[in-house]
Motif scaffolding. Structure first.
Motif, PDB file in Angstrom:
ATOM      1  N   ARG A  27      -4.006  14.477  -3.299  1.00  0.00           N
ATOM      2  CA  ARG A  27      -5.223  13.669  -3.233  1.00  0.00           C
ATOM      3  C   ARG A  27      -4.945  12.228  -2.808  1.00  0.00           C
ATOM      4  O   ARG A  27      -5.647  11.653  -1.974  1.00  0.00           O
ATOM      5  CB  ARG A  27      -5.948  13.686  -4.582  1.00  0.00           C
ATOM      6  CG  ARG A  27      -7.363  13.162  -4.512  1.00  0.00           C
ATOM      7  CD  ARG A  27      -8.038  13.145  -5.867  1.00  0.00           C
ATOM      8  NE  ARG A  27      -8.475  14.450  -6.335  1.00  0.00           N
ATOM      9  CZ  ARG A  27      -9.580  15.077  -5.903  1.00  0.00           C
ATOM     10  NH1 ARG A  27     -10.339  14.509  -4.991  1.00  0.00           N
ATOM     11  NH2 ARG A  27      -9.918  16.251  -6.384  1.00  0.00           N
ATOM     12  N   GLN A  28      -3.908  11.635  -3.359  1.00  0.00           N
ATOM     13  CA  GLN A  28      -3.625  10.241  -3.027  1.00  0.00           C
ATOM     14  C   GLN A  28      -3.233  10.088  -1.543  1.00  0.00           C
ATOM     15  O   GLN A  28      -3.626   9.120  -0.884  1.00  0.00           O
ATOM     16  CB  GLN A  28      -2.518   9.683  -3.932  1.00  0.00           C
ATOM     17  CG  GLN A  28      -2.447   8.167  -3.878  1.00  0.00           C
ATOM     18  CD  GLN A  28      -1.241   7.589  -4.594  1.00  0.00           C
ATOM     19  OE1 GLN A  28      -0.182   8.234  -4.651  1.00  0.00           O
ATOM     20  NE2 GLN A  28      -1.377   6.388  -5.121  1.00  0.00           N
ATOM     21  N   HIS A  29      -2.472  11.054  -1.041  1.00  0.00           N
ATOM     22  CA  HIS A  29      -2.116  10.995   0.376  1.00  0.00           C
ATOM     23  C   HIS A  29      -3.363  11.115   1.264  1.00  0.00           C
ATOM     24  O   HIS A  29      -3.464  10.460   2.302  1.00  0.00           O
ATOM     25  CB  HIS A  29      -1.120  12.111   0.722  1.00  0.00           C
ATOM     26  CG  HIS A  29       0.248  11.885   0.150  1.00  0.00           C
ATOM     27  ND1 HIS A  29       1.224  12.854   0.130  1.00  0.00           N
ATOM     28  CD2 HIS A  29       0.810  10.792  -0.423  1.00  0.00           C
ATOM     29  CE1 HIS A  29       2.326  12.367  -0.429  1.00  0.00           C
ATOM     30  NE2 HIS A  29       2.096  11.118  -0.776  1.00  0.00           N
ATOM     31  N   SER A  60      -4.931   8.546   4.123  1.00  0.00           N
ATOM     32  CA  SER A  60      -5.363   8.965   5.466  1.00  0.00           C
ATOM     33  C   SER A  60      -6.768   8.453   5.764  1.00  0.00           C
ATOM     34  O   SER A  60      -7.042   7.965   6.866  1.00  0.00           O
ATOM     35  CB  SER A  60      -5.360  10.492   5.594  1.00  0.00           C
ATOM     36  OG  SER A  60      -4.094  11.019   5.324  1.00  0.00           O
ATOM     37  N   ARG A  61      -7.647   8.568   4.776  1.00  0.00           N
ATOM     38  CA  ARG A  61      -9.024   8.082   4.956  1.00  0.00           C
ATOM     39  C   ARG A  61      -9.037   6.569   5.169  1.00  0.00           C
ATOM     40  O   ARG A  61      -9.733   6.057   6.047  1.00  0.00           O
ATOM     41  CB  ARG A  61      -9.881   8.433   3.727  1.00  0.00           C
ATOM     42  CG  ARG A  61     -10.169   9.923   3.587  1.00  0.00           C
ATOM     43  CD  ARG A  61     -10.835  10.224   2.247  1.00  0.00           C
ATOM     44  NE  ARG A  61     -12.030   9.415   2.019  1.00  0.00           N
ATOM     45  CZ  ARG A  61     -13.217   9.703   2.520  1.00  0.00           C
ATOM     46  NH1 ARG A  61     -13.375  10.791   3.256  1.00  0.00           N
ATOM     47  NH2 ARG A  61     -14.244   8.931   2.275  1.00  0.00           N
ATOM     48  N   ASN A  62      -8.279   5.853   4.361  1.00  0.00           N
ATOM     49  CA  ASN A  62      -8.235   4.394   4.488  1.00  0.00           C
ATOM     50  C   ASN A  62      -7.711   3.975   5.859  1.00  0.00           C
ATOM     51  O   ASN A  62      -8.242   3.051   6.478  1.00  0.00           O
ATOM     52  CB  ASN A  62      -7.353   3.783   3.399  1.00  0.00           C
ATOM     53  CG  ASN A  62      -8.005   3.874   2.030  1.00  0.00           C
ATOM     54  OD1 ASN A  62      -9.227   4.006   1.931  1.00  0.00           O
ATOM     55  ND2 ASN A  62      -7.209   3.813   0.983  1.00  0.00           N
ATOM     56  N   GLU A  97     -12.106  14.597   4.936  1.00  0.00           N
ATOM     57  CA  GLU A  97     -12.415  14.859   3.524  1.00  0.00           C
ATOM     58  C   GLU A  97     -11.348  15.791   2.951  1.00  0.00           C
ATOM     59  O   GLU A  97     -11.001  16.782   3.585  1.00  0.00           O
ATOM     60  CB  GLU A  97     -13.759  15.605   3.395  1.00  0.00           C
ATOM     61  CG  GLU A  97     -14.966  14.861   3.882  1.00  0.00           C
ATOM     62  CD  GLU A  97     -15.386  13.747   2.945  1.00  0.00           C
ATOM     63  OE1 GLU A  97     -14.990  13.780   1.760  1.00  0.00           O
ATOM     64  OE2 GLU A  97     -16.108  12.840   3.413  1.00  0.00           O
ATOM     65  N   PRO A  98     -10.895  15.511   1.732  1.00  0.00           N
ATOM     66  CA  PRO A  98     -10.022  16.505   1.090  1.00  0.00           C
ATOM     67  C   PRO A  98     -10.830  17.750   0.753  1.00  0.00           C
ATOM     68  O   PRO A  98     -11.988  17.638   0.353  1.00  0.00           O
ATOM     69  CB  PRO A  98      -9.546  15.796  -0.186  1.00  0.00           C
ATOM     70  CG  PRO A  98     -10.528  14.707  -0.434  1.00  0.00           C
ATOM     71  CD  PRO A  98     -11.157  14.345   0.889  1.00  0.00           C
ATOM     72  N   GLU A 106       0.835  -1.200   0.000  1.00  0.00           N
ATOM     73  CA  GLU A 106       0.000   0.000   0.000  1.00  0.00           C
ATOM     74  C   GLU A 106       0.881   1.265   0.000  1.00  0.00           C
ATOM     75  O   GLU A 106       0.668   2.189  -0.790  1.00  0.00           O
ATOM     76  CB  GLU A 106      -0.854  -0.049   1.271  1.00  0.00           C
ATOM     77  CG  GLU A 106      -1.918   0.985   1.406  1.00  0.00           C
ATOM     78  CD  GLU A 106      -2.723   0.789   2.708  1.00  0.00           C
ATOM     79  OE1 GLU A 106      -2.179   0.265   3.713  1.00  0.00           O
ATOM     80  OE2 GLU A 106      -3.897   1.182   2.703  1.00  0.00           O
ATOM     81  N   GLU A 137      -6.316  10.105   0.448  1.00  0.00           N
ATOM     82  CA  GLU A 137      -7.029   8.837   0.331  1.00  0.00           C
ATOM     83  C   GLU A 137      -6.423   7.810   1.294  1.00  0.00           C
ATOM     84  O   GLU A 137      -7.144   7.061   1.958  1.00  0.00           O
ATOM     85  CB  GLU A 137      -6.934   8.352  -1.127  1.00  0.00           C
ATOM     86  CG  GLU A 137      -7.975   7.333  -1.538  1.00  0.00           C
ATOM     87  CD  GLU A 137      -9.408   7.687  -1.168  1.00  0.00           C
ATOM     88  OE1 GLU A 137      -9.806   8.859  -1.321  1.00  0.00           O
ATOM     89  OE2 GLU A 137     -10.129   6.784  -0.702  1.00  0.00           O
TER      90      GLU A 137
END
Ligand code: TYM
Length: 332
Positions: A151-153, A157-159, A176-177, A102, A155
């Motif tokens: 954005r990917q970072h 953080s959310r995961n 949320e971004p 990941e 995502e």
């Protein structure tokens, strides 16, 4: 009030126009409606080699720029990341929730590691996005104002928040971004298909907020435009002109269609000349304000110490909860 957290690296002598229009402007605006936490991320900075003296100076200059742009230390907790040790502590716990594969899929890591060679890229560079997740989750942030490149970072953080909550029970707010579409990606003035960045191939593609305004004006006037002559917003066909319109609109307040109408029948040269003036009018007083903050370093350091104290109160609370959730024995 919902919470907002964001950070910026102290890895250049100056912030650039992409940082400001993509992210920092939102930092300032969100102060009106949210409880805001903003920091200079010196821990992230050392994932690549830094000269200690230069890093210390750039950290102060970064804080001064944030204040000069309108971050209000009365309303926002403005601090330096290393002053809040809980970030690094939470990062370890989150590293243990992150898959090796990941983390390997993070494109910023892949790009930087490819440039440096895997033997030179540090493990810190690899775990960088997990520290970023810790930055966000430790404040239970609802929203994170950043540019498109983060954005990917976000995502990840959310995961990680969702995974931790599933495994250990509800612990983290899932962030949320907050990415504002129009200005999410400001492009290089010389190469308008790649993002404006401090590692630009030509210094003429990059507007640094602290450089001589005359130099910035010249860069705008010599920005790459396109063949044709109509001033219309068309990112596919007219990347250069569209980028200038985006920048112009963000600095001047007129919408892109209003600018298109105002420049109907005029040439690229007119657009660039006027935008150069608008930019100079923005950066000149900004630079004066930065200097006045740097003239009183003792006061600046006091502001940052106060911000760190406020941040720590929240961070310590989340860390205690996390330590309990994962099963650490409370200290006696
Ligand atoms: P950094 O220091 O590279 O950039 C700071 C902010 O500027 C935005 N940005 C841009 N936006 C639009 N167009 C551009 N050309 C452009 N270039 C940069 C970035 O998206 C960013 O919002 N990893 C982060 C720092 C960080 C962080 C955090 C951010 C550490 N912890 C927690 C948010 C939350 C970074 O390197 O940003």
């Amino acid at each position: 009030r919902l919470r907002v957290l964001s950070g910026i690296q102290p890895t250049a002598d100056s912030f650039h126009l992409g940082n400001y229009l993509g992210a920092l402007r939102q930092w300032v605006l969100l102060q009106d409606t949210h409880e805001t936490y903003y920091m200079v991320v010196d821990l992230h900075a050392i994932t690549v080699e830094q000269d200690p003296k230069v890093l210390r100076q750039r950290t102060r200059v970064s804080a001064a720029q944030l204040l000069a742009l309108g971050v209000d230390p009365e309303r926002s907790a403005l601090f330096v990341q290393s002053h809040v040790p809980e970030h690094a502590q939470l990062s370890w716990v989150l590293e243990c929730q992150t898959g090796f594969g990941e983390a390997s899929r993070m494109t910023q890591f892949k790009d930087k590691a490819a440039k440096q060679g895997t033997d030179h890229a540090s493990v810190g560079l690899f775990t960088y996005p997990i520290l970023q997740a810790a930055d966000i989750l430790i404040y239970q942030a609802n929203a994170v104002p950043v540019g498109e490149d983060q954005r990917q970072h976000l995502e990840l953080s959310r995961n990680l928040a969702q995974r931790f909550n599933r495994r250990y029970g509800k612990t983290f707010t899932v962030p949320e971004p907050h990415i504002v579409k129009d200005t999410a990606k400001i492009f290089d003035l010389q190469d308008p298909t790649s993002k404006m960045s401090k590692s630009a191939s030509s210094p003429n593609g990059l507007i640094e907020l602290l450089e001589d305004p005359k130099r910035s004006a010249k860069k705008i006037r010599s920005a790459v435009t396109d063949t044709g002559r109509d001033i219309v917003f068309d990112p596919e066909e007219k990347a250069g002109v569209s980028n200038l319109l985006t920048i112009y609109s963000a600095l001047d307040g007129r919408t892109v269609p209003e600018l298109e109408a105002a420049y109907a029948g005029k040439g690229y040269g007119d657009l660039k000349k006027d935008l150069a003036e608008v930019l100079v009018e923005f950066v000149t007083p900004f630079q004066e304000r930065v200097q006045s903050y740097l003239d009183d370093v003792a006061e600046l350091d006091k502001v940052l110490a106060h911000g760190a104290e406020r941040a720590r109160a929240v961070a310590a609370e989340t860390l205690a909860l996390v330590y309990d959730r994962v099963g650490f024995l409370p200290p006696g």
